[in-house]
Scaffold this motif. Structure first.
Motif, PDB file in Angstrom:
ATOM      1  N   VAL A 157      15.117  37.050  17.799  1.00  0.00           N
ATOM      2  CA  VAL A 157      13.806  37.824  17.417  1.00  0.00           C
ATOM      3  C   VAL A 157      13.423  37.104  16.114  1.00  0.00           C
ATOM      4  CG1 VAL A 157      15.152  39.491  15.863  1.00  0.00           C
ATOM      5  CG2 VAL A 157      13.002  40.074  16.870  1.00  0.00           C
ATOM      6  N   ALA A 158      11.934  37.189  15.830  1.00  0.00           N
ATOM      7  CA  ALA A 158      11.302  36.731  14.672  1.00  0.00           C
ATOM      8  C   ALA A 158       9.982  37.334  14.203  1.00  0.00           C
ATOM      9  CB  ALA A 158      10.874  35.270  14.996  1.00  0.00           C
ATOM     10  N   LEU A 159       9.802  37.382  12.820  1.00  0.00           N
ATOM     11  CA  LEU A 159       8.743  38.080  12.621  1.00  0.00           C
ATOM     12  C   LEU A 159       7.686  36.736  12.160  1.00  0.00           C
ATOM     13  CD1 LEU A 159       9.680  40.581   9.859  1.00  0.00           C
ATOM     14  CD2 LEU A 159       8.758  41.110  12.035  1.00  0.00           C
ATOM     15  N   VAL A 160       6.578  36.787  12.865  1.00  0.00           N
ATOM     16  CA  VAL A 160       5.304  35.958  12.677  1.00  0.00           C
ATOM     17  C   VAL A 160       4.220  36.523  12.011  1.00  0.00           C
ATOM     18  CG1 VAL A 160       3.984  33.980  13.886  1.00  0.00           C
ATOM     19  CG2 VAL A 160       6.277  34.821  14.584  1.00  0.00           C
ATOM     20  N   SER A 161       3.891  35.884  10.821  1.00  0.00           N
ATOM     21  CA  SER A 161       2.694  36.813  10.274  1.00  0.00           C
ATOM     22  C   SER A 161       1.593  36.265  10.780  1.00  0.00           C
ATOM     23  CB  SER A 161       2.460  36.334   8.583  1.00  0.00           C
ATOM     24  OG  SER A 161       2.072  34.700   8.800  1.00  0.00           O
ATOM     25  N   ALA A 162       0.108  36.932  10.545  1.00  0.00           N
ATOM     26  CA  ALA A 162      -1.065  36.590  11.127  1.00  0.00           C
ATOM     27  C   ALA A 162      -1.571  35.256  10.916  1.00  0.00           C
ATOM     28  CB  ALA A 162      -2.115  37.373  10.643  1.00  0.00           C
ATOM     29  N   GLY A 163      -1.063  34.466   9.792  1.00  0.00           N
ATOM     30  CA  GLY A 163      -1.164  33.123   9.739  1.00  0.00           C
ATOM     31  C   GLY A 163      -0.153  32.307  10.356  1.00  0.00           C
ATOM     32  N   HIS A 164       0.494  32.780  11.232  1.00  0.00           N
ATOM     33  CA  HIS A 164       1.514  32.026  11.966  1.00  0.00           C
ATOM     34  C   HIS A 164       2.595  31.210  11.244  1.00  0.00           C
ATOM     35  CE1 HIS A 164      -1.266  32.492  15.585  1.00  0.00           C
ATOM     36  NE2 HIS A 164      -2.157  32.420  14.543  1.00  0.00           N
ATOM     37  N   VAL A 165       3.037  32.259  10.225  1.00  0.00           N
ATOM     38  CA  VAL A 165       4.327  31.716   9.387  1.00  0.00           C
ATOM     39  C   VAL A 165       5.275  32.613   9.900  1.00  0.00           C
ATOM     40  CG1 VAL A 165       5.149  31.518   7.046  1.00  0.00           C
ATOM     41  CG2 VAL A 165       2.598  31.119   7.457  1.00  0.00           C
ATOM     42  N   VAL A 166       6.616  32.101  10.117  1.00  0.00           N
ATOM     43  CA  VAL A 166       7.846  32.793  10.537  1.00  0.00           C
ATOM     44  C   VAL A 166       8.625  33.242   9.200  1.00  0.00           C
ATOM     45  CG1 VAL A 166       9.950  32.665  11.554  1.00  0.00           C
ATOM     46  CG2 VAL A 166       7.845  31.350  12.648  1.00  0.00           C
ATOM     47  N   SER A 167       8.553  34.431   9.012  1.00  0.00           N
ATOM     48  CA  SER A 167       9.272  34.959   7.896  1.00  0.00           C
ATOM     49  C   SER A 167      10.848  35.494   8.114  1.00  0.00           C
ATOM     50  CB  SER A 167       8.508  36.316   7.182  1.00  0.00           C
ATOM     51  OG  SER A 167       8.308  37.180   8.337  1.00  0.00           O
ATOM     52  N   SER A 168      11.060  35.655   9.215  1.00  0.00           N
ATOM     53  CA  SER A 168      12.411  35.910   9.447  1.00  0.00           C
ATOM     54  C   SER A 168      12.595  35.574  11.020  1.00  0.00           C
ATOM     55  CB  SER A 168      12.600  37.536   9.567  1.00  0.00           C
ATOM     56  OG  SER A 168      13.885  38.013   9.748  1.00  0.00           O
ATOM     57  N   ASN A 169      13.946  34.988  11.144  1.00  0.00           N
ATOM     58  CA  ASN A 169      14.193  34.563  12.673  1.00  0.00           C
ATOM     59  C   ASN A 169      15.680  34.386  12.785  1.00  0.00           C
ATOM     60  OD1 ASN A 169      14.728  32.715  14.821  1.00  0.00           O
ATOM     61  ND2 ASN A 169      13.630  31.002  14.140  1.00  0.00           N
ATOM     62  N   ALA A 170      16.080  35.455  13.899  1.00  0.00           N
ATOM     63  CA  ALA A 170      17.781  35.489  13.832  1.00  0.00           C
ATOM     64  C   ALA A 170      18.057  35.756  15.311  1.00  0.00           C
ATOM     65  CB  ALA A 170      18.068  36.551  12.965  1.00  0.00           C
ATOM     66  N   ALA A 171      19.231  35.584  15.732  1.00  0.00           N
ATOM     67  CA  ALA A 171      19.767  36.008  16.907  1.00  0.00           C
ATOM     68  C   ALA A 171      20.073  37.262  16.922  1.00  0.00           C
ATOM     69  CB  ALA A 171      21.082  34.985  17.126  1.00  0.00           C
ATOM     70  N   VAL A 172      20.140  38.233  17.856  1.00  0.00           N
ATOM     71  CA  VAL A 172      20.402  39.804  17.933  1.00  0.00           C
ATOM     72  C   VAL A 172      21.890  39.845  18.891  1.00  0.00           C
ATOM     73  CG1 VAL A 172      18.307  40.861  17.237  1.00  0.00           C
ATOM     74  CG2 VAL A 172      18.919  40.499  19.598  1.00  0.00           C
ATOM     75  N   GLY A 173      21.980  38.873  19.747  1.00  0.00           N
ATOM     76  CA  GLY A 173      23.280  39.246  20.552  1.00  0.00           C
ATOM     77  C   GLY A 173      23.094  38.450  22.098  1.00  0.00           C
ATOM     78  N   ALA A 174      23.955  38.529  22.611  1.00  0.00           N
ATOM     79  CA  ALA A 174      24.371  37.762  23.855  1.00  0.00           C
ATOM     80  C   ALA A 174      23.660  38.654  25.241  1.00  0.00           C
ATOM     81  CB  ALA A 174      25.759  37.722  24.382  1.00  0.00           C
ATOM     82  N   GLY A 175      22.660  37.945  25.903  1.00  0.00           N
ATOM     83  CA  GLY A 175      22.037  38.568  26.951  1.00  0.00           C
ATOM     84  C   GLY A 175      20.612  38.020  27.432  1.00  0.00           C
ATOM     85  N   SER A 176      19.956  38.705  28.093  1.00  0.00           N
ATOM     86  CA  SER A 176      18.809  38.372  28.720  1.00  0.00           C
ATOM     87  C   SER A 176      17.710  39.419  28.841  1.00  0.00           C
ATOM     88  CB  SER A 176      19.106  37.470  30.137  1.00  0.00           C
ATOM     89  OG  SER A 176      19.608  38.430  31.019  1.00  0.00           O
ATOM     90  N   ASN A 177      16.609  38.899  29.494  1.00  0.00           N
ATOM     91  CA  ASN A 177      15.365  39.735  29.779  1.00  0.00           C
ATOM     92  C   ASN A 177      15.241  40.792  28.662  1.00  0.00           C
ATOM     93  OD1 ASN A 177      13.602  41.051  31.600  1.00  0.00           O
ATOM     94  ND2 ASN A 177      15.001  42.244  32.552  1.00  0.00           N
ATOM     95  N   PRO A 178      14.847  40.132  27.514  1.00  0.00           N
ATOM     96  CA  PRO A 178      14.651  41.079  26.255  1.00  0.00           C
ATOM     97  C   PRO A 178      13.042  41.553  26.146  1.00  0.00           C
ATOM     98  CG  PRO A 178      14.239  38.912  25.691  1.00  0.00           C
ATOM     99  CD  PRO A 178      14.841  38.583  27.034  1.00  0.00           C
ATOM    100  N   THR A 179      13.052  42.784  25.725  1.00  0.00           N
ATOM    101  CA  THR A 179      11.633  43.480  25.559  1.00  0.00           C
ATOM    102  C   THR A 179      11.632  43.881  24.198  1.00  0.00           C
ATOM    103  OG1 THR A 179       9.996  45.037  26.468  1.00  0.00           O
ATOM    104  CG2 THR A 179      12.531  45.739  26.828  1.00  0.00           C
ATOM    105  N   VAL A 180      10.628  44.159  23.525  1.00  0.00           N
ATOM    106  CA  VAL A 180      10.411  44.291  22.138  1.00  0.00           C
ATOM    107  C   VAL A 180       9.229  45.610  21.978  1.00  0.00           C
ATOM    108  CG1 VAL A 180       8.824  42.654  21.469  1.00  0.00           C
ATOM    109  CG2 VAL A 180      10.273  43.630  19.723  1.00  0.00           C
TER     110      VAL A 180
END
Length: 173
Positions: free
Chosen positions: A18-41
């Protein structure tokens, strides 16, 4: 505000990120959450929800703060809730687009729809499963949940003869 929450899968042993991306396309946070597939947010009043299928085919749910920290105070990778003992079905083939999970935020809660091997599951989630609706049918159509006060759909799913529909790529109503 004005940015994006992005989730994706990497690796041969799939890992949900998962990552947070600002309106200016800057990644402010980027990390793994767990093992798996087919994510939805989805986003709620109090944070971010991520649902995905774990390596055991059970649905997982993370409730994260707006800065992508675990709401319960644990590390991101330690806060998933296994929401059901029902296994999530695999998507139907390439000829028909069909998600197995869908998530929508509402106030401080989330609504999760999961197509399971034996039917259709809808759950209201906070940091736990608050309520659950299940329809036992291998051929059930997607269940839709709407707000009783506004009539707005909480989970935007529908079906018709011979096809399944979700709103990815569809214009706003």
């Amino acid at each position: 505000s004005g940015g994006y929450v992005v989730t994706w899968v990497t690796g041969l042993t799939p890992t949900v990120n998962v990552a947070l991306v600002s309106a200016g396309h800057v990644v402010s946070s980027n990390a793994a959450v767990g093992a798996g597939s087919n994510p939805t947010v989805a986003v709620s009043t109090f944070g971010v929800g991520i649902a995905y299928v774990g390596p055991d085919n059970l649905p997982r749910f993370h409730y994260l703060t707006a800065s992508l920290n675990c709401l319960s105070g644990y590390a991101r990778t330690l806060c998933p809730v296994v929401t059901s003992t029902r296994t999530v079905a695999t998507p139907i083939g390439a000829s028909t687009f069909n998600s197995t999970l869908d998530l929508e935020g509402s106030g401080n809660a989330f609504w999760l729809v999961a197509r399971t091997s034996d039917g259709e599951l809808v759950q209201r989630l906070t940091t736990t499963v608050s309520e659950e609706i299940f329809r036992a049918s291998a051929v059930t159509a997607w269940i839709t949940v709407a707000s009783a006060s506004t009539g707005n759909p909480m989970i935007s799913r529908g079906s018709g003869t011979g096809y399944n529909h979700n709103q990815i790529g569809c214009p706003a109503p």
